[in-house]
Design a protein around this motif. Structure first.
Motif, short mmCIF file in Angstrom:
data_model
loop_
_atom_site.label_atom_id
_atom_site.label_comp_id
_atom_site.label_asym_id
_atom_site.label_seq_id
_atom_site.Cartn_x
_atom_site.Cartn_y
_atom_site.Cartn_z
N ALA A 51 40.27 45.68 33.71
CA ALA A 51 41.80 45.64 33.25
C ALA A 51 42.78 46.48 34.08
O ALA A 51 43.89 46.61 34.48
CB ALA A 51 42.04 45.64 32.58
N LEU A 52 42.06 47.26 35.36
CA LEU A 52 42.64 48.07 36.05
C LEU A 52 43.32 47.92 37.63
O LEU A 52 43.95 48.04 38.26
CB LEU A 52 42.48 49.60 35.88
N GLN A 53 41.59 46.76 37.76
CA GLN A 53 41.73 46.08 39.43
C GLN A 53 43.05 45.54 39.70
O GLN A 53 43.72 45.90 41.39
CB GLN A 53 40.98 45.52 39.22
N PRO A 54 44.11 44.97 39.58
CA PRO A 54 45.44 44.88 39.73
C PRO A 54 46.13 45.71 39.91
O PRO A 54 46.62 46.20 40.74
CB PRO A 54 45.90 43.35 38.79
N LYS A 55 46.06 46.73 38.95
CA LYS A 55 47.34 47.86 39.18
C LYS A 55 46.61 48.88 40.67
O LYS A 55 47.42 49.45 41.18
CB LYS A 55 46.80 48.79 37.91
N LEU A 56 45.32 49.26 40.81
CA LEU A 56 44.64 49.59 41.78
C LEU A 56 45.11 49.07 43.08
O LEU A 56 45.76 49.19 43.97
CB LEU A 56 43.01 49.65 41.61
N LEU A 57 45.31 47.44 42.84
CA LEU A 57 45.05 46.29 44.29
C LEU A 57 46.53 47.19 44.82
O LEU A 57 47.18 47.27 46.10
CB LEU A 57 44.89 45.15 43.72
N ARG A 58 47.87 46.74 43.53
CA ARG A 58 49.23 47.10 44.03
C ARG A 58 49.35 48.47 44.91
O ARG A 58 49.51 48.57 45.68
CB ARG A 58 49.35 47.13 42.96
N VAL A 59 48.73 49.71 44.08
CA VAL A 59 48.93 50.94 45.07
C VAL A 59 48.22 50.52 45.73
O VAL A 59 48.65 51.10 47.03
CB VAL A 59 47.43 52.30 44.16
N ASP A 102 40.49 39.53 45.32
CA ASP A 102 41.60 39.97 46.21
C ASP A 102 41.86 41.44 46.00
O ASP A 102 41.85 42.13 47.87
CB ASP A 102 43.74 39.65 45.39
N LEU A 103 41.14 42.27 44.71
CA LEU A 103 40.85 43.39 45.68
C LEU A 103 39.87 43.98 46.46
O LEU A 103 39.83 44.49 47.27
CB LEU A 103 40.09 44.44 43.83
N LEU A 104 38.44 42.59 46.26
CA LEU A 104 37.55 43.49 47.06
C LEU A 104 37.79 43.18 49.39
O LEU A 104 37.54 43.95 49.15
CB LEU A 104 36.55 41.68 47.44
N PHE A 105 38.90 41.95 48.94
CA PHE A 105 39.27 41.46 50.82
C PHE A 105 39.87 42.75 50.89
O PHE A 105 40.06 43.45 52.14
CB PHE A 105 40.02 40.43 50.35
N ARG A 106 40.82 43.95 49.99
CA ARG A 106 41.73 45.11 50.36
C ARG A 106 40.12 45.84 50.20
O ARG A 106 40.90 47.32 51.48
CB ARG A 106 41.89 45.43 49.45
#
Ligand SMILES: Nc1ncnc2c1ncn2[C@@H]1O[C@H](COP(=O)(O)OP(=O)(O)OP(=O)(O)O)[C@@H](O)[C@H]1O
Ligand SMILES: [Mg+2]
Length: 465
Positions: free
Chosen positions: A256-264, A305-309
């Motif tokens: 649930a936190l992963q999209p927020k982390l990605l945005r940061v 998408d987070l992994l790619f970051r």
């Protein structure tokens, strides 16, 4: 001519515009880039300890003379060449200047070829000095890393090279490897050998925190943002600004936190929980995973998408069992370190211990080996036991060995024992017979069957056959 591709800069310091113009003309013709200033203060403002060229200055400047400028430059970087332009007949001053560390002096009126030649030599010398400096730094760095990330295997040597190389960049690095392989050591090294070394190293391990706390730890919150948040709190992301954020066990990051982390990570701005305006952050991202991240994406635990970051650069740390003889080297190093730490004598390892070191599968990798070394040192004075017993305890020893059936395991075990003994005795068969308490014939048969020769492991000029 210097052999760098960019033109080397020469700083001309003279308060007389026509003199500067003349110097500029001749120095440019010689292939250098010129910068010009009129005063000592302006000159100092143009220089730094890594300045790539040299300085040409008149000794007569308004306000402050060239001699005092020379001293200020020497304070900044003692190896920065300064060429002084002196008035006709100013020999005593020139002598003083050379004593104070000037590279050379040129008397007015000067000969264009001569000034070009002096500048060329000064700049060549400077290039050499800077090359030496950078080599020395690289050497110091790799020596420092070698004692932190021990290992002589080609894989570990290559890994250390990669670490020093990528440390200089700001690219996101994902470190993958089994538990205990040294991922945290590597993350810390990437920080310590980077331009961000003076900044913070903030680690967060999502697996070690209750899911509900991860968000507050990462993003921080304002006072009163939720029940129990009685004070404002800075999150780890914000606290990592100017340095490195280490996301350990990234696969355990709550989904649930992963999209927020990605945005940061994308926007480089963070919103504290309950906060009104976003805070800018400047972080370098390092993360670690002890399972295959692609599999975590497959199974829906990690967003792609987070992994790619995170995985701009991926460093794979091999398990200890794939590092050849590194287990021996590591064990030996840890033995000595713990012996010093506990004020005990470093125990001697037997052929059997060494064979075990190389054949055991080390599921806990370097951490397990390090613990074993600590216990080995502590136990040695009171209840010495073979390393194998110490590590595997009551377990059936063969079950702990890597791969293969019983026959392969036994062969691997025998081969390691004999190879270790051959190595220790420099290939002297009689000493190996003694140590392993084997008749010559049996030893020869075993060596043939296992494909061992004493030349291969020991020294071919050993005394006897
Ligand atoms: N190559 C090495 N040389 C010296 N010490 C090492 C090396 N690799 C690991 N260590 C030591 O082994 C222990 C485990 O290393 P580390 O904590 O970095 O592993 P990890 O990969 O992060 O493990 P985990 O996945 O369980 O978090 C530490 O004490 C570390 O200092
Ligand atoms: Mg770790």
């Amino acid at each position: 001519m210097t052999d760098t591709s960019d033109p080397v800069p020469v700083l001309i310091v003279d308060d007389d515009p026509s003199m500067r113009a003349a110097l500029r003309q001749w120095i440019r013709l010689a292939g250098f880039e010129t910068r010009e200033v009129a005063t000592a203060d302006q000159a100092i403002a143009q220089l730094n300890p890594g300045f790539e060229g040299c300085v040409v200055t008149d000794v007569m400047l308004e306000g402050e003379d060239g001699m005092s400028l020379l001293r200020r430059i020497k304070d900044l970087d003692a190896d920065l060449p300064v060429v002084l332009i002196t008035g006709h007949g100013d020999v005593p001053m020139a002598v003083d200047a050379m004593r104070a560390g000037a590279y050379d002096f040129v008397e007015k009126p000067f000969d264009p070829d001569h000034i070009a030649e002096v500048v060329r030599r000064a700049c060549d010398k400077r290039t050499l000095i800077l090359e030496n400096r950078s080599l020395r730094t690289q050497l110091e760095e790799s020596a420092g890393l070698e004692s932190r990330l021990i290992g002589a295997s080609p894989a570990m040597q290559a890994l250390r090279q990669q670490i020093l190389h990528f440390a200089r960049t700001d690219a996101a690095v994902l470190i993958t490897g089994e538990t205990g392989t040294g991922k945290e050591v590597i993350a810390q090294a990437l920080h310590d050998f980077s331009p961000r070394q003076g900044g913070p190293f903030m680690a967060i391990n999502a697996a070690a925190l209750p899911e509900a706390m991860v968000e507050a730890e990462l993003f921080g919150h304002e006072a009163g943002a939720f029940t129990g948040a009685d004070r404002q709190r800075t999150g780890r992301i914000e606290a990592a600004s100017g340095g490195v954020l280490f996301l350990d066990e990234i696969v355990s990051m709550p989904l649930a936190l992963q999209p927020k982390l990605l945005r940061v990570l994308q926007e480089k701005k963070i919103d504290r929980i309950g906060g009104t305006k976003p805070v800018e952050v400047d972080i370098r991202l390092i993360s670690a995973a002890n399972i295959e991240p692609a599999e975590a994406v497959q199974s829906g635990r990690l967003r792609e998408d987070l992994l790619f970051r995170l995985n701009t650069i991926e460093l794979r740390v091999p398990p200890l069992r794939e590092r050849g003889r590194d287990a021996l080297l590591l064990f030996d190093t840890f033995l000595n370190r713990f012996a010093v730490q506990y004020g005990l004598e470093a125990p001697v390892t037997s052929a059997r211990d060494e064979a075990f070191l190389q054949t055991y599968s080390w599921p806990g990798n370097v951490r397990e080996l390090r613990n074993a070394a600590e216990r080995f040192v502590l136990n040695a004075p009171v209840s010495p036991q073979p390393l194998e017993t110490l590590v595997t305890g009551q377990r059936d020893p063969s079950a702990a060995l890597a791969g293969g059936g019983l026959k392969e395991l036994m062969d691997a075990y025998e081969r390691n024992l004999i190879e270790g003994a051959l190595r220790r005795h420099g290939g002297r068969i009689s000493d190996v017979m003694n140590e392993l308490n084997l008749p010559r014939r049996t030893l020869n048969e075993k060596m043939t069957r296992l494909g061992l020769s004493r030349e291969q492991v020991g020294q071919s000029d050993a005394a006897e056959s």
